[in-house]
Design a protein around this motif. Sequence first.
Motif, PDB file in Angstrom:
ATOM      1  N   GLN A 197      44.682  42.392  44.021  1.00 29.45           N
ATOM      2  CA  GLN A 197      44.252  40.998  44.164  1.00 29.45           C
ATOM      3  C   GLN A 197      42.764  40.833  44.477  1.00 29.45           C
ATOM      4  O   GLN A 197      42.354  39.865  45.110  1.00 29.45           O
ATOM      5  N   THR A 198      41.986  41.792  44.044  1.00 23.37           N
ATOM      6  CA  THR A 198      40.526  41.668  44.126  1.00 23.37           C
ATOM      7  C   THR A 198      40.051  41.555  42.684  1.00 23.37           C
ATOM      8  O   THR A 198      39.825  42.558  42.018  1.00 23.37           O
ATOM      9  N   LEU A 199      39.932  40.323  42.200  1.00 21.79           N
ATOM     10  CA  LEU A 199      39.926  40.063  40.767  1.00 21.79           C
ATOM     11  C   LEU A 199      38.551  39.980  40.135  1.00 21.79           C
ATOM     12  O   LEU A 199      38.424  40.079  38.921  1.00 21.79           O
ATOM     13  N   THR A 200      37.523  39.778  40.953  1.00 25.24           N
ATOM     14  CA  THR A 200      36.186  39.632  40.391  1.00 25.24           C
ATOM     15  C   THR A 200      35.164  40.022  41.445  1.00 25.24           C
ATOM     16  O   THR A 200      35.505  40.695  42.428  1.00 25.24           O
ATOM     17  N   ILE A 201      33.903  39.609  41.261  1.00 31.11           N
ATOM     18  CA  ILE A 201      32.843  40.131  42.135  1.00 31.11           C
ATOM     19  C   ILE A 201      32.502  39.206  43.290  1.00 31.11           C
ATOM     20  O   ILE A 201      31.837  39.626  44.238  1.00 31.11           O
ATOM     21  N   ASN A 202      32.921  37.943  43.246  1.00 30.08           N
ATOM     22  CA  ASN A 202      32.625  37.041  44.360  1.00 30.08           C
ATOM     23  C   ASN A 202      33.621  35.896  44.376  1.00 30.08           C
ATOM     24  O   ASN A 202      34.542  35.857  43.563  1.00 30.08           O
ATOM     25  N   GLY A 203      33.458  34.988  45.325  1.00 29.94           N
ATOM     26  CA  GLY A 203      34.413  33.900  45.475  1.00 29.94           C
ATOM     27  C   GLY A 203      35.626  34.333  46.278  1.00 29.94           C
ATOM     28  O   GLY A 203      35.726  35.468  46.761  1.00 29.94           O
ATOM     29  N   GLU A 204      36.583  33.424  46.414  1.00 24.68           N
ATOM     30  CA  GLU A 204      37.763  33.699  47.235  1.00 24.68           C
ATOM     31  C   GLU A 204      38.577  34.884  46.745  1.00 24.68           C
ATOM     32  O   GLU A 204      39.262  35.536  47.527  1.00 24.68           O
ATOM     33  N   ARG A 205      38.533  35.160  45.461  1.00 28.09           N
ATOM     34  CA  ARG A 205      39.345  36.238  44.890  1.00 28.09           C
ATOM     35  C   ARG A 205      38.490  37.407  44.412  1.00 28.09           C
ATOM     36  O   ARG A 205      38.918  38.184  43.564  1.00 28.09           O
ATOM     37  N   VAL A 257      50.633  53.346  27.373  1.00 24.76           N
ATOM     38  CA  VAL A 257      50.505  51.893  27.385  1.00 24.76           C
ATOM     39  C   VAL A 257      49.748  51.522  28.655  1.00 24.76           C
ATOM     40  O   VAL A 257      50.203  51.810  29.764  1.00 24.76           O
ATOM     41  N   ILE A 258      48.587  50.914  28.510  1.00 23.71           N
ATOM     42  CA  ILE A 258      47.770  50.523  29.662  1.00 23.71           C
ATOM     43  C   ILE A 258      47.527  49.022  29.587  1.00 23.71           C
ATOM     44  O   ILE A 258      46.914  48.535  28.630  1.00 23.71           O
ATOM     45  N   PRO A 259      47.990  48.259  30.585  1.00 25.66           N
ATOM     46  CA  PRO A 259      47.749  46.813  30.589  1.00 25.66           C
ATOM     47  C   PRO A 259      46.277  46.508  30.867  1.00 25.66           C
ATOM     48  O   PRO A 259      45.625  47.189  31.666  1.00 25.66           O
ATOM     49  N   LEU A 260      45.762  45.471  30.216  1.00 25.02           N
ATOM     50  CA  LEU A 260      44.376  45.037  30.367  1.00 25.02           C
ATOM     51  C   LEU A 260      44.341  43.641  30.973  1.00 25.02           C
ATOM     52  O   LEU A 260      45.270  42.854  30.788  1.00 25.02           O
ATOM     53  N   SER A 261      43.260  43.325  31.676  1.00 23.26           N
ATOM     54  CA  SER A 261      43.154  41.991  32.259  1.00 23.26           C
ATOM     55  C   SER A 261      41.718  41.726  32.680  1.00 23.26           C
ATOM     56  O   SER A 261      40.949  42.654  32.942  1.00 23.26           O
ATOM     57  N   ALA A 262      41.365  40.445  32.753  1.00 24.01           N
ATOM     58  CA  ALA A 262      40.065  40.043  33.272  1.00 24.01           C
ATOM     59  C   ALA A 262      40.156  38.608  33.755  1.00 24.01           C
ATOM     60  O   ALA A 262      40.935  37.803  33.208  1.00 24.01           O
ATOM     61  N   TRP A 263      39.372  38.294  34.776  1.00 23.01           N
ATOM     62  CA  TRP A 263      39.359  36.964  35.373  1.00 23.01           C
ATOM     63  C   TRP A 263      37.938  36.404  35.367  1.00 23.01           C
ATOM     64  O   TRP A 263      36.962  37.150  35.224  1.00 23.01           O
ATOM     65  N   ARG A 264      37.861  35.090  35.561  1.00 24.72           N
ATOM     66  CA  ARG A 264      36.572  34.425  35.567  1.00 24.72           C
ATOM     67  C   ARG A 264      35.657  35.055  36.609  1.00 24.72           C
ATOM     68  O   ARG A 264      36.052  35.259  37.758  1.00 24.72           O
ATOM     69  N   VAL A 265      34.401  35.327  36.217  1.00 22.62           N
ATOM     70  CA  VAL A 265      33.493  36.093  37.065  1.00 22.62           C
ATOM     71  C   VAL A 265      33.182  35.363  38.367  1.00 22.62           C
ATOM     72  O   VAL A 265      33.176  35.969  39.444  1.00 22.62           O
ATOM     73  N   ASN A 266      32.929  34.077  38.304  1.00 22.54           N
ATOM     74  CA  ASN A 266      32.417  33.377  39.480  1.00 22.54           C
ATOM     75  C   ASN A 266      33.381  33.365  40.653  1.00 22.54           C
ATOM     76  O   ASN A 266      32.981  33.499  41.803  1.00 22.54           O
ATOM     77  N   ASP A 267      34.678  33.158  40.365  1.00 21.15           N
ATOM     78  CA  ASP A 267      35.610  33.004  41.484  1.00 21.15           C
ATOM     79  C   ASP A 267      36.997  33.587  41.231  1.00 21.15           C
ATOM     80  O   ASP A 267      37.848  33.555  42.120  1.00 21.15           O
ATOM     81  N   GLY A 268      37.243  34.113  40.040  1.00 19.80           N
ATOM     82  CA  GLY A 268      38.553  34.693  39.760  1.00 19.80           C
ATOM     83  C   GLY A 268      39.675  33.679  39.673  1.00 19.80           C
ATOM     84  O   GLY A 268      40.850  34.045  39.709  1.00 19.80           O
ATOM     85  N   SER A 269      39.331  32.399  39.543  1.00 21.22           N
ATOM     86  CA  SER A 269      40.366  31.356  39.576  1.00 21.22           C
ATOM     87  C   SER A 269      41.146  31.244  38.276  1.00 21.22           C
ATOM     88  O   SER A 269      42.234  30.667  38.257  1.00 21.22           O
ATOM     89  N   ARG A 270      40.599  31.788  37.199  1.00 21.93           N
ATOM     90  CA  ARG A 270      41.285  31.673  35.907  1.00 21.93           C
ATOM     91  C   ARG A 270      41.257  33.024  35.204  1.00 21.93           C
ATOM     92  O   ARG A 270      40.225  33.692  35.177  1.00 21.93           O
ATOM     93  N   GLN A 271      42.400  33.411  34.641  1.00 18.25           N
ATOM     94  CA  GLN A 271      42.436  34.660  33.886  1.00 18.25           C
ATOM     95  C   GLN A 271      41.831  34.429  32.507  1.00 18.25           C
ATOM     96  O   GLN A 271      42.198  33.485  31.802  1.00 18.25           O
TER      97      GLN A 271
END
Length: 508
Positions: free
Chosen positions: A122-130, A423-437
């Motif tokens: 649950q550490t989805l990006t570089i800054n913000g709440e997530r 099989v390796i799952p991939l994912s990425a979230w919005r850089v600014n806050d991780g609020s949207r995948q």
Amino acid sequence: MTAVAVLAASSIALAALPDSASPLGPLGTLAGNAIARADKAPDGVVPSVPTATPEWSRPSTQPNILMITADDLAYEDLDYMPHTRHLLAEQGTSMTEAIAPTPICVPARASLLTGQYSQNHQTLTINGERGGYQAMDHTGTLPEAMQEAGYDTLFTGKYLNGYGLKGTAKDVPPGWTDWRATVDMSTYNFTKPKINHNGKITPHHRYTTYVMRDQANEMISAPERADKPWYMWLNYVAPHHGGPADKDDPEGTSTTRPADEDKHSFDGLELPDLPYMFRTPTDAPPISASQKHFDTQGRAELRIAHEQRVEAVQALDRAVASHVLRLQETGQLDDTIIIFSSDNGYTTGGHNINGKLMHYRETQRIPLILRGPGIPQGRTLSTAVGNPDIATTVMALAGAEPPRAQDGVNFMPWLSAPAQNRVIPLSAWRVNDGSRQIYSGIRYGDWTYARFSDGSEELYDLAEDPYQIRSLALLPEYADELAELRRLDEKYADCAGDTCPKEFYPAG
């Protein structure tokens, strides 16, 4: 050449040029290794029967483990690291298809701390709440597990983005015996880093790669290293961008900072001449804010950024050699497993991107080289692994009990086996806050699939299209492959622990 001879030759070179630019340019490449195409079973992309796990025994005595990572080091940057190739790759095993499933700084490094995919740590990006240091749960991590297994745990270099901000400069996360981390924003000042040494902040006025090199070698040489096995995570900042800027740096493009003696050592180095450069794939939706049009000036600035990245890698390469030499000098080399890697890939212009995060191979692919007891020597292996697997494997080598459910797998049994696909799952979230995948997806063998937040999809077959120029998602003749990878994405997008894909399949 024997390992001793290589060490001796490198020792002479380093003694002559202790902090100077290597006169060597690219000495061959690991990047040219072809991807083995997956066997396509009659029932689809992924064979129905996985390979049985080979027998493997954990080392009878606990090995020391030195994990060296670089920030934003691209796989192709190994071309410019002759000492690393000689001392690690030629003496160990190079994993040519290792990837970062979420290819951006903090999520990738949090996976190295937990053995989990981003949706679980649950550490989805570089800054913000997530995102960033404040979003990470620093309990139940790999260093705590290693301490429980009887290891000293050592850290130096860059930790997670945001460490040192908002009153955290004197924090020492749990699980570390000796903690020597740079504090933000000094982390990105290549000439004046500040280090938190077990709670005490000390400024340094030297090039940051040399500061981290010397901190690590000091810990390797400490008398207490003879008392118990140790695990060290040494995380260099180079070739991540940083300052202070020089007068001739481009104004519109961020660059890194080479050591003074390495500046201009690759003057005139051109950008890679590859088909994906400055090219957005056809039949693919314009989904990435990272993708843009680079005009003549923009391309010229990217060329300078690429040149400086390569120049910054020179001090990193010499530092890696110094660690191998220090291990030899202290009699620890034969008892130490060295793991060399990066947090994520990087591109300067590939698919019209200057950066990382996206689902393309050049931003996902990471260097991964292992050397030490039990590691096959001089082997190149295309078995697919992700950086959660690195953490799981480290704990398995130490006989440590993982504090968290592991999404990753121990890949040690597979190092001597024929190449495998995963099989390796991939994912990425919005850089600014991780609020949207931004996307989820699947990497399997030659196949890359991504589904974006607007419902659009991309599909690539690297065997036929190694530079991912043309998406196949809209072509009727690939409807079966698209449907299968779509099902795998739906199945594993929220996987956790034992529900994550663990199977290995033969690579054809």
